[in-house]
Design an enzyme around this catalytic site. Structure first.
Site, PDB file in Angstrom:
ATOM      1  N   CYS A   1       0.781  -1.241   0.000  1.00 54.75           N
ATOM      2  CA  CYS A   1       0.000   0.000   0.000  1.00 54.75           C
ATOM      3  C   CYS A   1       0.820   1.302   0.000  1.00 54.75           C
ATOM      4  O   CYS A   1       0.422   2.252  -0.660  1.00 54.75           O
ATOM      5  CB  CYS A   1      -1.069  -0.001   1.077  1.00 54.75           C
ATOM      6  SG  CYS A   1      -0.469  -0.135   2.760  1.00 54.75           S
TER       7      CYS A   1
ATOM      8  N   ARG B   1      11.471  -9.035   0.836  1.00 58.61           N
ATOM      9  CA  ARG B   1      11.975  -8.739   2.178  1.00 58.61           C
ATOM     10  C   ARG B   1      13.201  -9.588   2.439  1.00 58.61           C
ATOM     11  O   ARG B   1      13.211 -10.772   2.102  1.00 58.61           O
ATOM     12  CB  ARG B   1      10.920  -9.086   3.242  1.00 58.61           C
ATOM     13  CG  ARG B   1       9.707  -8.218   3.147  1.00 58.61           C
ATOM     14  CD  ARG B   1       8.738  -8.523   4.275  1.00 58.61           C
ATOM     15  NE  ARG B   1       7.544  -7.723   4.084  1.00 58.61           N
ATOM     16  CZ  ARG B   1       6.516  -7.702   4.912  1.00 58.61           C
ATOM     17  NH1 ARG B   1       6.535  -8.445   6.004  1.00 58.61           N
ATOM     18  NH2 ARG B   1       5.474  -6.947   4.668  1.00 58.61           N
TER      19      ARG B   1
ATOM     20  N   GLU C   1      14.679 -11.723   4.668  1.00 56.64           N
ATOM     21  CA  GLU C   1      14.193 -12.422   5.862  1.00 56.64           C
ATOM     22  C   GLU C   1      15.319 -13.083   6.630  1.00 56.64           C
ATOM     23  O   GLU C   1      15.098 -13.689   7.672  1.00 56.64           O
ATOM     24  CB  GLU C   1      13.139 -13.472   5.481  1.00 56.64           C
ATOM     25  CG  GLU C   1      11.838 -12.887   4.952  1.00 56.64           C
ATOM     26  CD  GLU C   1      10.931 -12.322   6.050  1.00 56.64           C
ATOM     27  OE1 GLU C   1      11.330 -12.300   7.228  1.00 56.64           O
ATOM     28  OE2 GLU C   1       9.816 -11.883   5.699  1.00 56.64           O
TER      29      GLU C   1
ATOM     30  N   ARG D   1       8.198 -18.771   4.419  1.00 52.09           N
ATOM     31  CA  ARG D   1       8.864 -17.495   4.638  1.00 52.09           C
ATOM     32  C   ARG D   1       9.876 -17.340   3.525  1.00 52.09           C
ATOM     33  O   ARG D   1      10.887 -18.022   3.503  1.00 52.09           O
ATOM     34  CB  ARG D   1       9.538 -17.462   6.009  1.00 52.09           C
ATOM     35  CG  ARG D   1      10.213 -16.134   6.310  1.00 52.09           C
ATOM     36  CD  ARG D   1      10.674 -16.047   7.746  1.00 52.09           C
ATOM     37  NE  ARG D   1       9.543 -16.144   8.653  1.00 52.09           N
ATOM     38  CZ  ARG D   1       8.725 -15.129   8.934  1.00 52.09           C
ATOM     39  NH1 ARG D   1       8.932 -13.946   8.423  1.00 52.09           N
ATOM     40  NH2 ARG D   1       7.715 -15.292   9.744  1.00 52.09           N
TER      41      ARG D   1
ATOM     42  N   GLU E   1      -3.052  -7.127  -2.314  1.00 54.64           N
ATOM     43  CA  GLU E   1      -3.376  -6.204  -1.220  1.00 54.64           C
ATOM     44  C   GLU E   1      -4.571  -5.349  -1.604  1.00 54.64           C
ATOM     45  O   GLU E   1      -4.665  -4.823  -2.701  1.00 54.64           O
ATOM     46  CB  GLU E   1      -2.179  -5.327  -0.829  1.00 54.64           C
ATOM     47  CG  GLU E   1      -2.553  -4.470   0.385  1.00 54.64           C
ATOM     48  CD  GLU E   1      -1.377  -3.967   1.209  1.00 54.64           C
ATOM     49  OE1 GLU E   1      -0.346  -4.665   1.258  1.00 54.64           O
ATOM     50  OE2 GLU E   1      -1.525  -2.890   1.793  1.00 54.64           O
TER      51      GLU E   1
ATOM     52  N   ASP F   1      -4.369 -10.708  12.688  1.00 57.18           N
ATOM     53  CA  ASP F   1      -3.605 -11.723  11.964  1.00 57.18           C
ATOM     54  C   ASP F   1      -4.488 -12.956  11.797  1.00 57.18           C
ATOM     55  O   ASP F   1      -5.191 -13.350  12.723  1.00 57.18           O
ATOM     56  CB  ASP F   1      -2.363 -12.134  12.770  1.00 57.18           C
ATOM     57  CG  ASP F   1      -1.176 -11.208  12.502  1.00 57.18           C
ATOM     58  OD1 ASP F   1      -1.308 -10.295  11.668  1.00 57.18           O
ATOM     59  OD2 ASP F   1      -0.129 -11.416  13.149  1.00 57.18           O
TER      60      ASP F   1
ATOM     61  N   GLU G   1       0.932 -17.322  10.042  1.00 60.33           N
ATOM     62  CA  GLU G   1       0.158 -16.125   9.685  1.00 60.33           C
ATOM     63  C   GLU G   1       0.056 -16.111   8.168  1.00 60.33           C
ATOM     64  O   GLU G   1       1.051 -15.940   7.477  1.00 60.33           O
ATOM     65  CB  GLU G   1       0.876 -14.862  10.174  1.00 60.33           C
ATOM     66  CG  GLU G   1       0.154 -13.603   9.735  1.00 60.33           C
ATOM     67  CD  GLU G   1       1.001 -12.339   9.840  1.00 60.33           C
ATOM     68  OE1 GLU G   1       1.825 -12.226  10.761  1.00 60.33           O
ATOM     69  OE2 GLU G   1       0.817 -11.465   8.966  1.00 60.33           O
TER      70      GLU G   1
ATOM     71  N   ASN H   1      -3.295 -10.778   6.833  1.00 58.05           N
ATOM     72  CA  ASN H   1      -3.722  -9.898   7.909  1.00 58.05           C
ATOM     73  C   ASN H   1      -4.762  -8.915   7.390  1.00 58.05           C
ATOM     74  O   ASN H   1      -4.984  -8.802   6.184  1.00 58.05           O
ATOM     75  CB  ASN H   1      -2.528  -9.165   8.521  1.00 58.05           C
ATOM     76  CG  ASN H   1      -1.865  -8.233   7.525  1.00 58.05           C
ATOM     77  OD1 ASN H   1      -2.344  -8.037   6.405  1.00 58.05           O
ATOM     78  ND2 ASN H   1      -0.772  -7.641   7.926  1.00 58.05           N
TER      79      ASN H   1
ATOM     80  N   CYS I   1      -6.105  -1.902   5.355  1.00 55.45           N
ATOM     81  CA  CYS I   1      -5.582  -2.722   4.275  1.00 55.45           C
ATOM     82  C   CYS I   1      -5.511  -4.169   4.709  1.00 55.45           C
ATOM     83  O   CYS I   1      -5.465  -4.478   5.902  1.00 55.45           O
ATOM     84  CB  CYS I   1      -4.210  -2.227   3.806  1.00 55.45           C
ATOM     85  SG  CYS I   1      -2.884  -2.397   4.997  1.00 55.45           S
TER      86      CYS I   1
ATOM     87  N   ARG J   1       1.586 -18.316   1.448  1.00 53.45           N
ATOM     88  CA  ARG J   1       1.124 -18.768   2.760  1.00 53.45           C
ATOM     89  C   ARG J   1      -0.207 -19.502   2.664  1.00 53.45           C
ATOM     90  O   ARG J   1      -0.438 -20.469   3.360  1.00 53.45           O
ATOM     91  CB  ARG J   1       1.014 -17.570   3.704  1.00 53.45           C
ATOM     92  CG  ARG J   1       2.337 -16.817   3.891  1.00 53.45           C
ATOM     93  CD  ARG J   1       2.937 -17.035   5.235  1.00 53.45           C
ATOM     94  NE  ARG J   1       4.257 -16.478   5.351  1.00 53.45           N
ATOM     95  CZ  ARG J   1       4.609 -15.536   6.253  1.00 53.45           C
ATOM     96  NH1 ARG J   1       3.706 -15.046   7.088  1.00 53.45           N
ATOM     97  NH2 ARG J   1       5.851 -15.120   6.320  1.00 53.45           N
TER      98      ARG J   1
HETATM   99  P1  ATP Z   1       5.577 -12.570   9.756  1.00 51.82           P
HETATM  100  O1  ATP Z   1       5.239 -12.240  11.184  1.00 51.82           O
HETATM  101  O2  ATP Z   1       5.230 -13.937   9.346  1.00 51.82           O
HETATM  102  O3  ATP Z   1       6.969 -12.147   9.379  1.00 51.82           O
HETATM  103  P2  ATP Z   1       4.609 -10.053   8.947  1.00 51.82           P
HETATM  104  O4  ATP Z   1       3.894  -9.607  10.161  1.00 51.82           O
HETATM  105  O5  ATP Z   1       5.976  -9.554   8.680  1.00 51.82           O
HETATM  106  O6  ATP Z   1       4.608 -11.645   8.871  1.00 51.82           O
HETATM  107  P3  ATP Z   1       2.996  -8.405   7.325  1.00 51.82           P
HETATM  108  O7  ATP Z   1       3.993  -7.332   7.245  1.00 51.82           O
HETATM  109  O8  ATP Z   1       1.809  -8.221   8.193  1.00 51.82           O
HETATM  110  O9  ATP Z   1       3.685  -9.779   7.696  1.00 51.82           O
HETATM  111  O10 ATP Z   1       2.567  -8.762   5.828  1.00 51.82           O
HETATM  112  C1  ATP Z   1       1.253  -9.170   5.470  1.00 51.82           C
HETATM  113  C2  ATP Z   1       1.211 -10.517   4.826  1.00 51.82           C
HETATM  114  O11 ATP Z   1       2.239 -10.664   3.845  1.00 51.82           O
HETATM  115  C3  ATP Z   1       1.456 -11.683   5.773  1.00 51.82           C
HETATM  116  O12 ATP Z   1       0.282 -12.016   6.456  1.00 51.82           O
HETATM  117  C4  ATP Z   1       1.865 -12.765   4.806  1.00 51.82           C
HETATM  118  O13 ATP Z   1       0.732 -13.321   4.173  1.00 51.82           O
HETATM  119  C5  ATP Z   1       2.668 -12.013   3.765  1.00 51.82           C
HETATM  120  N1  ATP Z   1       4.103 -12.111   4.055  1.00 51.82           N
HETATM  121  C6  ATP Z   1       4.861 -11.284   4.806  1.00 51.82           C
HETATM  122  N2  ATP Z   1       6.150 -11.673   4.837  1.00 51.82           N
HETATM  123  C7  ATP Z   1       6.218 -12.791   4.058  1.00 51.82           C
HETATM  124  C8  ATP Z   1       7.277 -13.663   3.671  1.00 51.82           C
HETATM  125  N3  ATP Z   1       8.520 -13.456   4.073  1.00 51.82           N
HETATM  126  N4  ATP Z   1       6.987 -14.713   2.873  1.00 51.82           N
HETATM  127  C9  ATP Z   1       5.734 -14.922   2.441  1.00 51.82           C
HETATM  128  N5  ATP Z   1       4.695 -14.137   2.759  1.00 51.82           N
HETATM  129  C10 ATP Z   1       4.917 -13.081   3.549  1.00 51.82           C
HETATM  130 ZN    ZN Z   2      -0.975  -2.216   3.618  1.00 57.54          ZN
HETATM  131 MG    MG Z   3       7.888 -10.359   8.958  1.00 58.20          MG
END
Ligand code: ATP
Ligand code: ZN
Ligand code: MG
Length: 501
Positions: A302, A332, A334, A343, A351, A413, A431, A434, A460, A467
């Protein structure tokens, strides 16, 4: 609070034969302005040498010396300019000592840029800054440093607990088909293939499932709510993250974006020559030929949409405004957390963003949760739960009280049980998406207005397709025979599995 600033005003000429004393006496009134009587800033020491006036300015909470010195500068430049044609060239501060109480006692030492010393005596903090210039004093850096010290202490007290988690709803238990690791099983069958760090190729079978899931989101959530599709850039520049707030804390997870210093082939000749001779890309030389990062790859979808609305006024007829994006991947870094497709560093997400008056946003959040409930219960038949989470920085910024029973602003979540990870109670759930009510954060950050009196809000929801796939295969297995009827109907016939010889 106790502020002591040792600073100097530098004049354009030596101040000879000028009655500064009475001018400084006059200034007492302006150094009190806005403060309760007797509580403004004070000048404790004055020393004149040639064209330099050394001052010690002290204060309590009101009219802090870094403001007071500018009030004084304005007064003196006006008076001295008028009477003697002398101006002020600048302000310098040798030393700034600030004593204040923090909200909680720190657990560890705290360091900050610009600070010469930070010392604590219980909740009393003594902050010392040296050699400050006019910009530092004029741009309120000091107040931000005080806030930052409190923020760092607050974070120490959160002790690595990144968020506050509270269960709000849980589905019925469902008997899992198996307890295998979905990524491993799909990899064995060439449905997916690992490519370097946290990146996967999805073959025809996995792609068909993901695309079916995407279509479910379109048919069962986005169409009923009349959400329009948009295309949002995936290379995000600093200006966006400054306004969205991400520039405060994202750095360790960004894939950075660096343009070349030039596209002139001469700049790149050595690089191409070395590659042609050795077959290796000389990344050290590449690094020398690229600019500093102008931003990074999409982290959340977003933020790079908001410049579309920035500085604009949205008419009431267009509210609530609803858009969604599925035009590219998010990235990201990670680090160690990578596991299978659960992950990953590059992921696919839909989104959906909504903007409106607080009641409209709240109502949409509720409706969205109901559509999701239908999808996960009736179509994917998942075992899942919803939790209200508060990231520590939001709680700390006072954006959400942890005790806020209404839970209007904040994030839900959606988590799925992964049988391969062990018993329900002890194991970590995944997760898979969200849904957030972000309050006024984005409309304020990007200065988006409406005709009405109320401040606009936004929300959003990020639907992580890797996932969804993981959660589904983890619970329902790899054989379509065992999949829920509603999903089988939608996915149709799967492509023939690819076998490598
Ligand atoms: P996590 O706690 O698992 O790291 P996050 O809180 O960082 O997730 P958000 O920033 O809320 O995730 O992102 C929204 C959504 O994007 C998550 O619910 C998930 O579906 C997806 N997402 C985020 N990070 C990843 C990733 N590294 N791999 C796959 N999907 C992801
Ligand atoms: Zn957003
Ligand atoms: Mg994360």
């Amino acid at each position: 609070m106790k502020f002591t600033l040792d600073c100097s005003l530098i004049f354009t000429k030596p101040l000879k034969g000028i009655d500064l004393k009475s001018l400084i006496k006059e200034s007492a009134v302006i150094l009190e302005r806005g403060a309760p009587e007797g509580k403004g800033a004070r000048i404790d020491r004055v020393k004149l040498k040639d064209n330099r006036l050394d001052l010690r300015i002290t204060s309590g909470r009101y009219v802090r010396p870094h403001d007071a010195v500018f009030r004084l500068k304005n007064l003196l430049s006006e008076e001295l300019g008028k009477r003697y044609r002398i101006g002020i060239r600048g302000i310098k501060a040798e030393k700034y000592r600030i004593e204040f109480d923090v909200e909680k006692e720190p657990k560890e030492d705290i360091a900050l840029p610009f600070a010469k010393k930070i010392r604590f005596d219980g909740k009393r903090c003594i902050l010392e800054l040296h050699n400050l210039d006019e910009e530092f004093l004029g741009k309120n850096y000091t107040d931000r440093m005080i806030n930052l010290i409190n923020e760092k202490i607050e974070k120490q007290h959160y002790e690595g607990k990144e968020e506050h988690w509270e269960l709000i709803w849980q589905s019925k238990q469902k008997e899992p088909v198996w307890n295998k690791d979905p990524s491993e099983e799909m990899e064995k069958r060439n449905w997916i293939m690992h490519r370097g760090r946290g990146q996967w190729i999805f073959g025809p079978t996995a792609t068909k499932i993901i695309k079916t899931m995407e279509q479910i989101v379109v048919d069962e959530l986005l169409k009923p709510l009349n959400v329009n599709e948009v295309i949002i850039p995936k290379a995000v520049t600093w200006d966006v993250w400054k306004k969205s707030g991400h520039a405060k804390n994202l750095y360790g997870e960004i894939y950075y974006l660096c343009p070349p210093k030039s596209r002139d082939p001469r700049l790149w000749e050595e690089v191409t020559d070395i590659y042609k001779i050795t077959g290796e890309v000389p990344t050290d030389l590449v690094k020398e030929r690229i600019k500093e990062p102008i931003g990074g790859m999409c982290y959340a979808q977003c933020p790079p949409f908001w410049p579309y609305l920035a500085g604009k006024t949205i008419s009431d007829e267009d509210l609530p405004m609803k858009i969604f994006d599925r035009s590219g991947t998010s990235m990201r870094y990670e680090s160690g957390g990578i596991h299978g497709i659960e992950r990953v560093d590059e992921f696919h997400r839909i989104e959906f963003v909504w903007i409106g008056y607080p009641d409209q946003v709240k109502k949409l959040n509720k409706e969205i949760v109901e559509y999701y409930r239908k999808i996960f219960n009736k179509i994917l038949d998942l075992e899942w739960r919803m939790a209200f989470v508060t990231p520590w920085f939001m709680a700390q910024e006072g954006l959400i009280g942890l005790a806020d029973v209404k839970k209007e602003v904040g994030t839900i979540d959606f988590e799925a049980y992964l049988p391969y990870k062990g018993p329900r109670k002890e194991s970590e759930w995944l997760e898979f998406q969200n849904a957030s009510n972000n309050g006024d954060k984005y409309p304020k950050g990007f200065n988006v207005k409406s005709r009405g009196k109320e401040q606009l809000y936004s929300g959003c929801t990020g639907i992580g397709l890797e996932r969804w796939l993981s959660a589904f295969i983890a619970q329902k297995g790899i054989d379509p025979e065992n999949w829920p009827k509603e999903f089988r109907k939608r996915v149709g016939k799967l492509p023939k599995e690819i076998r490598f010889l």
